[in-house]
Design an enzyme around this catalytic site. Structure first.
Site, short mmCIF file in Angstrom:
data_model
loop_
_atom_site.label_atom_id
_atom_site.label_comp_id
_atom_site.label_asym_id
_atom_site.label_seq_id
_atom_site.Cartn_x
_atom_site.Cartn_y
_atom_site.Cartn_z
N HIS A 1 30.26 6.46 42.14
CA HIS A 1 29.91 5.03 42.88
C HIS A 1 28.46 4.52 42.61
O HIS A 1 28.03 3.54 42.84
CB HIS A 1 30.23 5.14 44.31
CG HIS A 1 31.52 5.51 44.86
ND1 HIS A 1 32.19 6.75 44.43
CD2 HIS A 1 32.74 4.79 45.06
CE1 HIS A 1 33.12 6.87 44.80
NE2 HIS A 1 33.67 5.51 45.04
N GLU B 1 45.36 5.31 46.75
CA GLU B 1 45.32 4.54 45.58
C GLU B 1 46.70 3.45 45.91
O GLU B 1 46.79 2.25 45.76
CB GLU B 1 45.43 5.19 44.30
CG GLU B 1 44.34 5.80 43.93
CD GLU B 1 42.94 5.20 44.10
OE1 GLU B 1 42.78 3.96 43.96
OE2 GLU B 1 41.99 5.86 44.35
C1 KAW Z 1 37.91 9.68 49.82
C2 KAW Z 1 38.92 8.38 50.28
C3 KAW Z 1 40.12 8.65 50.85
C4 KAW Z 1 40.76 9.91 50.75
C5 KAW Z 1 39.93 11.04 50.52
C6 KAW Z 1 38.69 10.89 49.94
N1 KAW Z 1 37.82 12.00 49.79
C7 KAW Z 1 36.71 10.93 49.23
C8 KAW Z 1 36.95 9.39 49.30
C9 KAW Z 1 35.76 8.44 48.98
C10 KAW Z 1 35.99 8.06 47.63
C11 KAW Z 1 35.32 9.31 46.62
O1 KAW Z 1 36.07 9.87 45.89
O2 KAW Z 1 34.18 9.63 46.88
N2 KAW Z 1 37.32 7.61 47.20
C12 KAW Z 1 37.32 7.05 46.05
O3 KAW Z 1 36.22 6.70 45.38
C13 KAW Z 1 38.89 6.59 45.51
C14 KAW Z 1 38.77 5.44 44.79
C15 KAW Z 1 39.06 4.16 45.16
O4 KAW Z 1 40.34 3.95 45.43
O5 KAW Z 1 38.34 4.02 46.37
C16 KAW Z 1 38.71 2.93 44.06
C17 KAW Z 1 36.96 3.13 43.83
C18 KAW Z 1 36.61 1.90 42.77
C19 KAW Z 1 36.05 0.91 43.12
C20 KAW Z 1 35.75 0.15 41.95
C21 KAW Z 1 36.12 0.53 40.57
C22 KAW Z 1 36.49 1.64 40.41
C23 KAW Z 1 36.94 2.53 41.55
N3 KAW Z 1 38.78 1.52 44.92
C24 KAW Z 1 39.68 0.92 44.25
O6 KAW Z 1 40.19 0.90 43.29
C25 KAW Z 1 39.66 -0.44 44.80
C26 KAW Z 1 40.45 -1.59 44.27
C27 KAW Z 1 40.91 -2.69 44.94
C28 KAW Z 1 40.14 -2.86 46.03
C29 KAW Z 1 39.22 -2.02 46.81
C30 KAW Z 1 39.08 -0.65 46.18
ZN ZN Z 2 39.87 3.30 47.43
#
Ligand code: KAW
Ligand code: ZN
Length: 668
Positions: free
Chosen positions: A507, A378
């Site tokens: 997601h 993050e």
């Molecule tokens: C993952 C990623 C990195 C390391 C370990 C991991 N394990 C699993 C994953 C993939 C995924 C998951 O949990 O399945 N990871 C995430 O969802 C982390 C959350 C995020 O930082 O990617 C977040 C997702 C999100 C998007 C939109 C609204 C709410 C949550 N993305 C962001 O906050 C974000 C913000 C600005 C730009 C790009 C992304």
């Molecule tokens: Zn992310």
């Protein structure tokens, strides 16, 4: 002073625009008008964005009816602004293409895509409400405790995550796995049907065939899907070796009745609700148990780590690379621990409020090593925000979405090394021998390699849903088809089209594209390699400096190179950004293979020594297209597999179905 005057005089002579009698050409005038026009939109657009983001934050951090309404109103208002801006941009069609400044042209190119704001107001309202509603169902879901069925307040974070991580009770895990899906996916299915229709309508209004195609627009490539398929083909052999090895370890733990020699692995035994990251069964899979474990969760707990300390540790790493510190507003407004007494969207996220000063993270952080990695993930988003904060809004984005996801993970690759964990006091010693090395590489593979098929399949599934290739009444079985084929896993109990298991993953209800994570997991190793070379921590010709031992901590050379790429935002096409950092314009899976080379060789030998079957096959029917409604008893999660057929086919039809399903699920 004289020098300054000479410079000014020379500058004026060299630049025709500054000669007193220079008359602006038409194209120079157009260029300036375009620049002023874009600047005006940029200022207003950023202000509108701040307001809309704030109402979104208020809802996501405190789910109430009031916040829902405010968010819905702000979304409509923001869409109105987007449409107005887009209409003004449209008036430049035929002109912006002739501009000579590529920087201006690229802004026009991006601003020519309107997105979901293209929907008529009542459709947009419906679409937004559906996404909010799906996200609310997911984020407020609770289930009953297996051991204490009258206690029905278990939440995904932290309760269910902890059970999946620590319980080794087959039946308890099955209960949690099933009930989570019962209370999320199944309740989302009908919403999702309407959502897909409206999403596709929006995509068509933007000139795309469907929403899956629209999602790929930021990757600016006509061969993207084929490129991804090729990457997966390159990585699959390593995944299959890991799969066979873990299946043997789970068979030892749970017995051959549950984990068969040649079958797919039951999805609930892998330490994670979605079987996307197997890091939490490291204790079961550790190759050399007499050597140190690389899961430092116990040390973090015993040393009194707090979420605050985890974030500060992460910030220090960024700063050690000469990257930017978090501003005071970040520490004031971020939510880094789960607040009690209210519902919120616990899934971690990073927020840019479009005003170059307010940046936040919302994360229900637990003191675990896994969450320490997520903290870095993050923080990587926020570091990207900080690096591109002075660009025009159209460029305040990742070079592609996968780049945004990769930044924090790249740093976490260094943080996870035994050398670094020793440095920060989370390990007492570093054992430097081949067995300790394999232990370390296996721990990394359990979170990185196991994720690859999952990261790939989520959007394979969604692309076919959006395109209509997968029909509504095949949605869940198509999901399990992919889960089986790519991951080699199976559900603990048979699934049907009454279920909607994709909806049990954030997601899907949250409407966040997922292929970005697959892209990230590939490019982060490319970034890592380039940065390690710059830090003098990796030398392909020096066996004492393998890639997996590299720690870029305190390397300003590495940090500056990374910062230079981040500062570009999306102002250049991603192959160019990639080339600036790594010297190549292509995504390349060979770096992951190189990183894990010693482990891959070891796994192949170990699997052969134990006569392990590589791959999987089954004659079980994992999912039936008949709609099986669970009885009330099993709805409470008490009974395991009783079901009654609600809709569906005749007996010969069912036989045919069994035949085709068998044919379908045999894979070598
Ligand atoms: C993952 C990623 C990195 C390391 C370990 C991991 N394990 C699993 C994953 C993939 C995924 C998951 O949990 O399945 N990871 C995430 O969802 C982390 C959350 C995020 O930082 O990617 C977040 C997702 C999100 C998007 C939109 C609204 C709410 C949550 N993305 C962001 O906050 C974000 C913000 C600005 C730009 C790009 C992304
Ligand atoms: Zn992310």
């Amino acid at each position: 002073m004289l020098v300054l005057w000479l410079c000014l005089l020379y500058g004026a002579a060299a630049d025709p625009q500054h000669t007193p009698d220079h008359v602006r050409t038409e194209s120079e005038q157009l260029e300036e008008d375009a620049r002023n026009f874009l600047h005006e939109l940029d200022v207003k657009g950023s202000e509108e964005c701040t307001v809309a983001t704030m109402t979104s934050w208020n809802y996501a951090s405190d789910i109430t009816e009031k916040h829902k309404k405010e968010k819905a109103a702000a979304e409509l208002k923001y869409a109105e602004w987007e449409k107005e801006a887009w209409e003004r941009v449209r008036k430049w069609n035929g002109k912006w293409e002739t501009l000579s400044d590529p920087y201006l042209k690229r802004q026009f190119k991006f601003m020519s895509i309107l997105g979901t704001a293209a929907l008529p107001k009542h459709d947009l309202e419906k679409y937004n409400n559906l996404v909010t509603e799906m996200s609310t169902v997911y984020s407020t879901a609770k289930i009953c405790d297996y051991k204490n069925p009258r206690s029905c307040k278990l939440e995904l974070e932290p309760d269910l995550t902890k059970i999946l991580r620590t319980s080794r009770d087959y039946d308890e895990l099955e209960h949690v796995w099933k009930m989570w899906r019962y209370n999320t996916g199944r309740r989302i299915r009908d919403h999702y049907k309407l959502f897909v229709r409206l999403a596709n309508k929006a995509a068509k209004l933007n000139g795309f065939d469907n929403m899956g195609d629209m999602w790929l627009y930021p990757y600016e490539s006509d061969t993207f899907r084929d490129d991804l398929a090729e990457l997966w083909q390159q990585l699959n052999p390593l995944y299959q070796q890991l799969h066979a090895y873990v299946r043997r370890k789970l068979r030892q733990k749970y017995g051959e009745h549950y984990v068969t020699r040649r079958g797919p692995i039951p999805a609930h035994l892998l330490g994670n609700m979605w079987a996307q990251n197997w890091g939490h069964i490291y204790d079961l899979a550790i190759p050399f148990p007499h050597k140190a474990s690389l899961d430092v969760t116990p040390q973090m707990v015993s040393k009194g780590y707090t979420p605050r300390r985890m974030f500060e540790l992460s910030e220090e790493f960024f700063v050690s690379l000469n990257l930017t510190r978090m501003p005071p507003e970040f520490w004031q407004h971020s939510i880094i621990e789960k607040p009690q007494g209210r519902d919120l969207v616990c899934h971690a996220s990073a927020w840019d409020f479009c005003n170059a000063k307010d940046f936040r993270i919302k994360q229900c952080t637990e003191v675990t090593m896994n969450d320490l990695i997520t903290v870095h993930h993050e923080m990587g988003h926020v570091e990207y925000f900080l690096q591109y904060q002075n660009l025009p809004k159209a460029f305040r984005d990742g070079a592609n979405p996968g780049f945004h996801e990769a930044v924090g993970d790249v740093l976490a690759l260094s943080v996870s090394t035994p050398k670094h964990l020793l440095k920060i006091g989370l390990l007492n010693e570093v054992q430097d021998d081949p067995e300790a090395d394999i232990n370390f590489l296996l721990s990394m593979a359990l979170s990185k390699i196991t994720f690859l098929p999952f990261g790939y399949l989520i959007d394979l599934w969604r692309w076919d849903v959006f395109s209509g290739k997968t029909l509504e009444n095949d949605w869940n079985c198509a999901w399990w088809d992919l889960r089986y084929k790519l991951q080699g896993i199976k559900p603990p109990v048979q699934r049907s089209e009454y279920d909607f298991d994709p909806g049990a993953k954030y997601h899907i209800p949250g409407n966040t594209p997922y292929i970005r994570y697959f892209v990230s997991f590939v490019v982060q190793f490319q970034f890592h390699k380039a940065l390690c070379i710059k830090a003098g921590e990796y030398d392909p010709l020096d066996p004492s400096k393998p890639l997996h031992k590299c720690d870029i901590d305190h390397s300003t050379e590495a940090g500056n190179a990374l910062g230079d790429m981040l500062q570009l935002g999306s102002s250049k096409e991603w192959p160019e950004a990639l080339e600036i950092l790594t010297g190549t314009r292509k995504m390349d899976a060979s770096v992951i293979r190189e990183y894990f080379k010693p482990l891959e060789l070891w796994l192949a030998k170990d699997n052969e020594r134990h006569g392990e079957f590589i791959g999987w096959e089954t004659d079980e029917i994992l999912c039936t297209s008949e709609v099986v409604k669970k009885t009330a008893k099993s709805e409470e999660g008490v009974a395991a597999s009783d079901g009654v057929v609600v809709g569906g086919g005749s007996a010969p039809g069912s036989l045919l179905l069994i035949f085709f399903t068998l044919l379908h699920f045999v894979q070598f």
